[in-house]
Design a protein around this motif. Structure first.
Motif, PDB file in Angstrom:
ATOM      1  N   VAL A   1      -0.615  -6.390 -24.137  1.00 61.99           N
ATOM      2  CA  VAL A   1       0.258  -5.224 -23.919  1.00 61.99           C
ATOM      3  C   VAL A   1       1.189  -5.480 -22.742  1.00 61.99           C
ATOM      4  N   GLY A   2       0.709  -6.202 -21.760  1.00 56.70           N
ATOM      5  CA  GLY A   2       1.557  -6.510 -20.607  1.00 56.70           C
ATOM      6  C   GLY A   2       2.739  -7.369 -21.002  1.00 56.70           C
TER       7      GLY A   2
ATOM      8  N   ALA B   1       5.605   2.204 -21.241  1.00 59.16           N
ATOM      9  CA  ALA B   1       4.762   2.126 -20.037  1.00 59.16           C
ATOM     10  C   ALA B   1       3.443   2.858 -20.242  1.00 59.16           C
TER      11      ALA B   1
ATOM     12  N   GLU C   1      -5.104  -6.220 -22.241  1.00 52.70           N
ATOM     13  CA  GLU C   1      -4.185  -5.975 -21.114  1.00 52.70           C
ATOM     14  C   GLU C   1      -3.117  -7.066 -21.053  1.00 52.70           C
TER      15      GLU C   1
ATOM     16  N   PHE D   1       5.207  -5.217 -22.797  1.00 54.24           N
ATOM     17  CA  PHE D   1       5.887  -4.284 -21.882  1.00 54.24           C
ATOM     18  C   PHE D   1       6.997  -4.985 -21.121  1.00 54.24           C
ATOM     19  N   LYS D   2       6.757  -6.237 -20.765  1.00 48.62           N
ATOM     20  CA  LYS D   2       7.799  -6.975 -20.036  1.00 48.62           C
ATOM     21  C   LYS D   2       9.034  -7.198 -20.917  1.00 48.62           C
TER      22      LYS D   2
ATOM     23  N   THR E   1       7.158  -2.252 -25.880  1.00 54.67           N
ATOM     24  CA  THR E   1       6.199  -1.142 -25.842  1.00 54.67           C
ATOM     25  C   THR E   1       6.474  -0.292 -24.620  1.00 54.67           C
TER      26      THR E   1
ATOM     27  N   ASN F   1       1.567   2.952 -22.940  1.00 52.77           N
ATOM     28  CA  ASN F   1       0.609   2.056 -23.591  1.00 52.77           C
ATOM     29  C   ASN F   1       0.069   1.007 -22.627  1.00 52.77           C
ATOM     30  N   TYR F   2       0.948   0.514 -21.758  1.00 49.18           N
ATOM     31  CA  TYR F   2       0.483  -0.486 -20.783  1.00 49.18           C
ATOM     32  C   TYR F   2      -0.519   0.133 -19.792  1.00 49.18           C
ATOM     33  N   ASP F   3      -0.234   1.350 -19.331  1.00 51.71           N
ATOM     34  CA  ASP F   3      -1.151   2.042 -18.411  1.00 51.71           C
ATOM     35  C   ASP F   3      -2.518   2.257 -19.061  1.00 51.71           C
TER      36      ASP F   3
END
Length: 372
Positions: free
Chosen positions: A134-135, A145, A131, A138-139, A143, A147-149
């Protein structure tokens, strides 16, 4: 000569016949006269004069000493008893070990639950690292959203699985603890219900534990006692050992069963004993006694009571020495006497014997002293 003899025999026969008739009339006349005199004379009866007086209402009953607090202790699990550590009569403290059942299966369940917790913890650590990675991507918009979810969902799922594994571990430990039977309070073992090596079911009594400090005297009381008892404060009860009446204590009624016993039709009454001596052991036979002041009542011999249409009554003498039947209210029946609360007044003369031979308005007489 023959004629003369016949005449002589005839005269003698007539004379004897006349004497016989005269004797018969004389005897019959004397027999009738006393009979008529008896009819005219009043019957002689036994009687006494009514004198109401206050009677102490003494009531007694036989019971036994029982513990106020007594519990049947058993296992929460089924299994084979490995060891029973106590016998009847042993004093135990709260938390003392009483018996154990086989626990190998439950130990294995604990080990299995601990392994599950370790595995879910490892999965949680991996989900947390994923997490965070990936977070970060994402920022920086490297990547999507979606994949982050998915990474967040995996983290939350791992956390939930760890929580579930920990609960399973606690349950497994509780199950292991249930293989030991421990005392719930300080007390004395009054009975045992299983032996070493015996298979027992859930809740089956293995040890019966009683609190020796609080004791009750338990009595079975007939319904009539409650019906005749005055309303108001319940009196104190004097309780003594049946084997040694010198050992006695005072007690107070703390519980009266609302339902009668199906067999004896009596009500169970529990009397709380105050500071009972050591001699009053569980199961000891005791006698309970209570003295209650009562209103003035009349005590008559049992033979004075007469049954009139199913109701109690007595014969009393009225004007002109004539008898009459008077209904009465009987408080209680004793071995050879009855206690009457209503129906008689001071000075009434009541007949105490031969009441079944009397009839209304019959004239009677009694000797001096019988009516005292």
């Amino acid at each position: 000569m023959k004629i003369h003899k016949r005449r002589l025999v005839g005269v003698i026969s007539l004379t004897l016949a006349g004497l016989a008739v005269s004797a018969w009339h004389h005897a019959n006349g004397e027999a009738v006269a006393p009979k008529a005199a008896i009819k005219a004379e009043a019957s002689l009866v036994r009687a006494l004069k009514v004198e109401p007086k206050e009677i102490s209402d003494v009531r007694a009953a036989i019971g036994e000493v029982k513990p106020r607090r007594e519990s049947d202790l058993g296992f929460r699990l089924s299994g084979k008893i490995v060891k029973r550590w106590v016998d009847a009569g042993v004093l135990v403290r709260k938390g003392d070990l009483l018996a154990t059942i086989e626990d190998e299966d439950y130990k294995n369940r604990v080990h299995s639950a601990e392994t599950d917790v370790a595995a879910t913890q490892a999965v949680l650590v991996e989900a947390q690292a994923n997490e965070r990675r990936v977070g970060g991507l994402f920022k920086k918009r490297y990547t999507s959203a979606l994949n982050y979810d998915a990474a967040v969902k995996s983290l939350r799922s791992s956390q939930a699985k760890l929580q579930s594994a920990k609960i399973a571990l606690e349950m497994a430990k509780d199950q292991l603890g249930y293989t030991e039977l421990r005392a719930e309070f300080d007390g004395i073992v009054t009975a045992v219900g299983a032996e070493n090596g015996q298979l027992v079911n859930v809740g089956q009594m293995v040890v019966r534990l009683a609190d020796p400090k609080a004791r009750d005297a338990v009595f079975s009381i007939a319904e009539s006692v409650f019906a005749n008892s005055p309303e108001g404060e319940i009196p104190r009860i004097a309780v003594s050992l049946l084997s040694n009446p010198a050992i006695k204590v005072s007690g107070k009624v703390r519980e009266i069963s609302p339902v009668a016993d199906a067999v004896t039709r009596t009500f169970e009454v529990k009397v709380a004993l105050e500071n009972p001596p050591a001699e009053m052991r569980f199961g000891s036979s005791v006698a309970g006694r209570v003295d209650q002041p009562a209103d003035p009542m009349v005590v008559l011999p049992g033979g004075a009571l007469f049954d009139k249409d199913g109701e109690p009554a007595v014969w009393i003498v009225g004007a002109n020495s004539e008898v009459s039947l008077k209904p009465v209210t009987v408080v209680r029946y004793e071995i050879d006497r009855v206690v009457i609360s209503k129906g008689l007044n001071k000075g009434d003369i009541v007949f105490t014997a031969g009441v079944n031979r009397l009839h209304d308005r019959q004239k009677v007489r009694f000797q001096e002293g019988f009516a005292k």
